[in-house]
Design a protein around this motif. Structure first.
Motif, mmCIF file in Angstrom:
data_model
loop_
_atom_site.group_PDB
_atom_site.id
_atom_site.type_symbol
_atom_site.label_atom_id
_atom_site.label_comp_id
_atom_site.label_asym_id
_atom_site.label_seq_id
_atom_site.Cartn_x
_atom_site.Cartn_y
_atom_site.Cartn_z
ATOM 1 N N ALA A 105 0.823 -1.205 0.000
ATOM 2 C CA ALA A 105 0.000 0.000 0.000
ATOM 3 C C ALA A 105 0.859 1.257 0.000
ATOM 4 C CB ALA A 105 -0.934 -0.010 1.207
ATOM 5 N N ALA A 106 1.902 1.276 0.819
ATOM 6 C CA ALA A 106 2.747 2.471 0.917
ATOM 7 C C ALA A 106 3.468 2.755 -0.400
ATOM 8 C CB ALA A 106 3.761 2.297 2.054
ATOM 9 N N ILE A 107 4.036 1.718 -1.015
ATOM 10 C CA ILE A 107 4.746 1.921 -2.284
ATOM 11 C C ILE A 107 3.769 2.326 -3.379
ATOM 12 C CG2 ILE A 107 6.125 0.800 -4.076
ATOM 13 C CD1 ILE A 107 7.388 -0.906 -1.882
ATOM 14 N N ALA A 108 2.571 1.733 -3.374
ATOM 15 C CA ALA A 108 1.564 2.097 -4.368
ATOM 16 C C ALA A 108 1.170 3.560 -4.234
ATOM 17 C CB ALA A 108 0.338 1.202 -4.229
ATOM 18 N N VAL A 109 0.980 4.023 -3.001
ATOM 19 C CA VAL A 109 0.624 5.434 -2.781
ATOM 20 C C VAL A 109 1.761 6.351 -3.219
ATOM 21 C CG1 VAL A 109 0.150 7.159 -0.998
ATOM 22 C CG2 VAL A 109 -1.027 4.952 -0.942
ATOM 23 N N ALA A 127 3.273 -4.294 -5.619
ATOM 24 C CA ALA A 127 3.299 -5.754 -5.591
ATOM 25 C C ALA A 127 4.664 -6.301 -5.980
ATOM 26 C CB ALA A 127 2.221 -6.309 -6.521
ATOM 27 N N VAL A 128 5.312 -5.654 -6.931
ATOM 28 C CA VAL A 128 6.619 -6.109 -7.411
ATOM 29 C C VAL A 128 7.705 -5.919 -6.357
ATOM 30 C CG1 VAL A 128 8.457 -5.500 -9.036
ATOM 31 C CG2 VAL A 128 6.134 -5.852 -9.868
ATOM 32 N N LEU A 129 7.630 -4.807 -5.621
ATOM 33 C CA LEU A 129 8.702 -4.480 -4.682
ATOM 34 C C LEU A 129 8.443 -4.967 -3.263
ATOM 35 C CD1 LEU A 129 9.652 -0.845 -5.801
ATOM 36 C CD2 LEU A 129 10.829 -2.999 -6.313
ATOM 37 N N ALA A 130 7.281 -5.523 -2.992
ATOM 38 C CA ALA A 130 6.967 -5.930 -1.626
ATOM 39 C C ALA A 130 7.631 -7.239 -1.198
ATOM 40 C CB ALA A 130 5.455 -6.040 -1.451
ATOM 41 N N SER A 319 16.801 5.691 -17.621
ATOM 42 C CA SER A 319 15.566 6.471 -17.566
ATOM 43 C C SER A 319 15.151 6.867 -16.154
ATOM 44 C CB SER A 319 14.426 5.686 -18.229
ATOM 45 O OG SER A 319 14.213 4.449 -17.572
ATOM 46 N N LEU A 320 15.986 6.576 -15.163
ATOM 47 C CA LEU A 320 15.672 6.957 -13.789
ATOM 48 C C LEU A 320 15.605 8.472 -13.640
ATOM 49 C CD1 LEU A 320 17.766 4.707 -11.372
ATOM 50 C CD2 LEU A 320 15.274 4.862 -11.482
ATOM 51 N N THR A 321 14.633 8.928 -12.872
ATOM 52 C CA THR A 321 14.550 10.336 -12.516
ATOM 53 C C THR A 321 14.859 10.489 -11.031
ATOM 54 O OG1 THR A 321 12.201 10.219 -11.943
ATOM 55 C CG2 THR A 321 12.755 10.656 -14.266
ATOM 56 N N ARG A 322 15.060 11.706 -10.598
ATOM 57 C CA ARG A 322 15.332 11.921 -9.174
ATOM 58 C C ARG A 322 14.181 11.458 -8.285
ATOM 59 N NH1 ARG A 322 18.450 17.822 -8.905
ATOM 60 N NH2 ARG A 322 20.319 17.150 -10.040
ATOM 61 N N PRO A 323 12.931 11.743 -8.658
ATOM 62 C CA PRO A 323 11.836 11.191 -7.851
ATOM 63 C C PRO A 323 11.836 9.663 -7.803
ATOM 64 C CG PRO A 323 11.035 12.994 -9.220
ATOM 65 C CD PRO A 323 12.436 12.701 -9.668
ATOM 66 N N ASP A 324 12.202 9.026 -8.916
ATOM 67 C CA ASP A 324 12.290 7.560 -8.934
ATOM 68 C C ASP A 324 13.307 7.064 -7.920
ATOM 69 O OD1 ASP A 324 10.482 7.640 -11.014
ATOM 70 O OD2 ASP A 324 11.996 7.377 -12.579
ATOM 71 N N VAL A 325 14.468 7.697 -7.906
ATOM 72 C CA VAL A 325 15.528 7.317 -6.962
ATOM 73 C C VAL A 325 15.062 7.544 -5.528
ATOM 74 C CG1 VAL A 325 17.851 7.860 -6.151
ATOM 75 C CG2 VAL A 325 17.384 7.721 -8.612
ATOM 76 N N ALA A 326 14.412 8.679 -5.294
ATOM 77 C CA ALA A 326 13.944 8.995 -3.944
ATOM 78 C C ALA A 326 12.933 7.968 -3.450
ATOM 79 C CB ALA A 326 13.330 10.399 -3.922
ATOM 80 N N VAL A 327 11.960 7.623 -4.304
ATOM 81 C CA VAL A 327 10.954 6.643 -3.916
ATOM 82 C C VAL A 327 11.601 5.271 -3.696
ATOM 83 C CG1 VAL A 327 8.959 5.330 -4.753
ATOM 84 C CG2 VAL A 327 8.999 7.823 -4.974
ATOM 85 N N GLY A 328 12.578 4.905 -4.533
ATOM 86 C CA GLY A 328 13.268 3.639 -4.356
ATOM 87 C C GLY A 328 13.996 3.557 -3.023
ATOM 88 N N LEU A 334 12.827 3.198 4.573
ATOM 89 C CA LEU A 334 11.750 3.642 5.461
ATOM 90 C C LEU A 334 10.524 2.724 5.425
ATOM 91 C CD1 LEU A 334 11.796 7.537 5.013
ATOM 92 C CD2 LEU A 334 12.630 6.192 6.954
ATOM 93 N N VAL A 335 10.028 2.448 4.209
ATOM 94 C CA VAL A 335 8.764 1.716 4.107
ATOM 95 C C VAL A 335 8.864 0.331 4.726
ATOM 96 C CG1 VAL A 335 7.102 0.686 2.520
ATOM 97 C CG2 VAL A 335 7.941 3.005 2.107
ATOM 98 N N ARG A 336 9.812 -0.470 4.258
ATOM 99 C CA ARG A 336 9.920 -1.832 4.799
ATOM 100 C C ARG A 336 10.256 -1.831 6.296
ATOM 101 N NH1 ARG A 336 9.599 -7.591 5.049
ATOM 102 N NH2 ARG A 336 11.089 -8.108 6.683
ATOM 103 N N PRO A 337 11.255 -1.064 6.763
ATOM 104 C CA PRO A 337 11.542 -1.084 8.203
ATOM 105 C C PRO A 337 10.353 -0.659 9.060
ATOM 106 C CG PRO A 337 13.391 -0.153 7.017
ATOM 107 C CD PRO A 337 12.288 -0.305 6.022
ATOM 108 N N LEU A 338 9.651 0.402 8.661
ATOM 109 C CA LEU A 338 8.510 0.854 9.452
ATOM 110 C C LEU A 338 7.355 -0.155 9.400
ATOM 111 C CD1 LEU A 338 8.428 4.674 8.617
ATOM 112 C CD2 LEU A 338 9.184 3.576 10.738
#
Length: 442
Positions: A105-109, A127-130, A319-328, A334-338
């Motif tokens: 849910a967090a990565i999707a948002v 789903a891919v990154l979870a 094709s990576l953008t800065r937002p892509d890197v930040a979200v990754g 943050l997402v997985r540890p929390l």
């Protein structure tokens, strides 16, 4: 350079790595996956080497990564020395029932709000990154059968050990992330479908039926293979040479039969491995089964990771953008540890153990498979996903690369400290049970 020559080099280095590198890299901030990816970058940076593009070679990418994951799932199941049960697997159920959905849910948002992805594409990214990865988690997963002394560990921490938790999670969530992948496909298709029948169909087919088929067929095939393996003693030299190959037979049967009936093959393979492992709990032959599966897994892993390095050298991340890197990075740091820590709210697990489990949610080859599968088996033309395929591969490739190096550089150090702490706890436990709910770190 001819593609055949490159293939020979990859196989040779894969064999060498499987034999020598585990000893050379032991207790160092390095790992086999780090070595293989770096090798792939160097090898395919040589002028004249073949181009490696997972987007244009989607079918090959899907089936190669699929094969690596199912072999790894068999190995993971054979490593588990703990009887299956609700109480014994408490940590696993928390990771699957709370942590994984929160992560998706967090990565999707994040994908929807920060990267501007369509909801279906954002769900696919989640789903891919979870799922955590059974292939790249060798530094944090359980050891070979009968080496982890799970019964003693359970007497100290009744909720479960760190290695057991990470191994069992990786074994099951690679199959249980499938419904969310299908949900992304269903959302994409729903743009052109009136009503909500698609949601009911997804819940019944992709949720209940496919999971049920995976559990049932995995159990049946694992049980039948266990009866065959342990009631047919090795009597010839040729049989001795092939000792342990039944693990691969069980893997392919469980996966193939379950997929033929429309179930989740990943789930079936892990369940088959658990049932195979349970049948003769203390039999020495489990070492043979595990070692054979582990050797095949390492060869396939070497191939995929060298090719991954080649794809990076060929511009996978261009094709990576800065937002892509930040979200990754947010997904890993943050997402997985929390989500992991939230999954253990109310648990009596020691804080240090919770932190390790939450932090080491390694992403890897399973993510490559899910992405290749979704792009190959669904039409997202209306959402312009075909245009975004390279970007999605870049994001997923970056997350796997970052996870591979970050976790690879820290896993051995952290787990050595954890193992030392565990050994001290076992040595000083006076049998009163006072250690069971302690809150200390590793």
């Amino acid at each position: 350079m001819d593609g055949y020559d490159v293939a020979l080099i990859i196989v040779a280095i894969g064999l060498l790595g499987a034999i020598l590198l585990p000893r050379l890299l032991a207790s160092r901030p390095l790992s086999l996956p780090m070595f293989y990816v770096s090798l792939g970058v160097a090898l395919f940076a040589i002028p004249g080497t073949p181009s490696i593009d997972p987007v244009t070679n989607a079918v090959v990418t899907e089936h190669l990564t699929e094969l690596v994951v199912i072999i790894a799932l068999m190995g993971a199941g054979l490593k588990i020395d703990r009887p299956f049960g609700w109480r014994n697997w408490t940590a696993t159920w928390r990771l699957l029932g709370i942590t994984m959905p929160l992560t998706i849910a967090a990565i999707a948002v994040l994908g929807w709000t920060l990267l501007g992805l369509h909801p279906a594409t954002a769900m696919l990214l989640g789903a891919v990154l979870a799922p955590t990865d059974p292939v790249l988690a060798s530094d944090v997963d359980a050891g070979a059968p009968q080496t982890e002394l799970e019964d003693e560990l359970a007497s100290v921490h009744r909720w479960g050990s760190v290695r057991f938790s990470l191994t069992s999670e990786a074994g099951l969530n690679d199959g249980l992330a499938f419904p969310f992948t299908y949900l992304a496909i269903a959302i994409a298709a729903a743009d052109n479908v009136a009503g909500r029948t698609w949601l009911l169909e997804w819940a019944l087919l992709d949720g209940l039926y496919r999971i049920g088929a995976g559990l049932l067929l995995g159990y049946v095939i694992g049980h039948l293979m266990a009866r065959l393996v342990f009631h047919a003693p090795v009597e010839t030299h040729r049989s001795e040479v092939l000792a342990g190959a039944e693990a691969i037979v069980t893997t392919l049967l469980a996966y193939g039969v379950t997929e033929l009936f429309g179930g989740y093959g990943f789930l079936a393979v892990f369940v088959a491995a658990l049932e195979l492992r349970r049948y003769e709990w203390e039999h020495d032959y489990y070492r043979e089964l595990h070692d054979f599966a582990s050797l095949v897994e390492r060869l396939l892993m070497a191939t995929v990771l060298v090719l991954f390095g080649g794809a990076i050298a060929d511009g996978l991340l261009a094709s990576l953008t800065r937002p892509d890197v930040a979200v990754g990075l947010v997904a890993i740091l943050l997402v997985r540890p929390l989500a992991g820590l939230l999954g253990f709210v109310g648990s009596d697990a020691p804080l240090g153990d919770r932190v390790i489990i939450s932090a080491f949610g390694i992403r890897g080859i399973g993510s490559f498979y899910y992405l290749a599968f979704a792009l190959a088996h669904a039409s997202f033309a209306e959402l312009e996903l075909a245009v975004a395929a390279e970007r999605l591969w870049a994001i997923v490739g970056f997350v796997v690369l970052a996870s591979l190096f970050l976790h690879g550089a820290t896993a051995s150090v952290v787990m050595d400290a954890f193992d030392a702490r565990r050994d001290r706890t076992l040595a000083t436990d006076d049998g009163t049970g006072d250690e069971r709910t302690g809150g200390g770190g590793p």
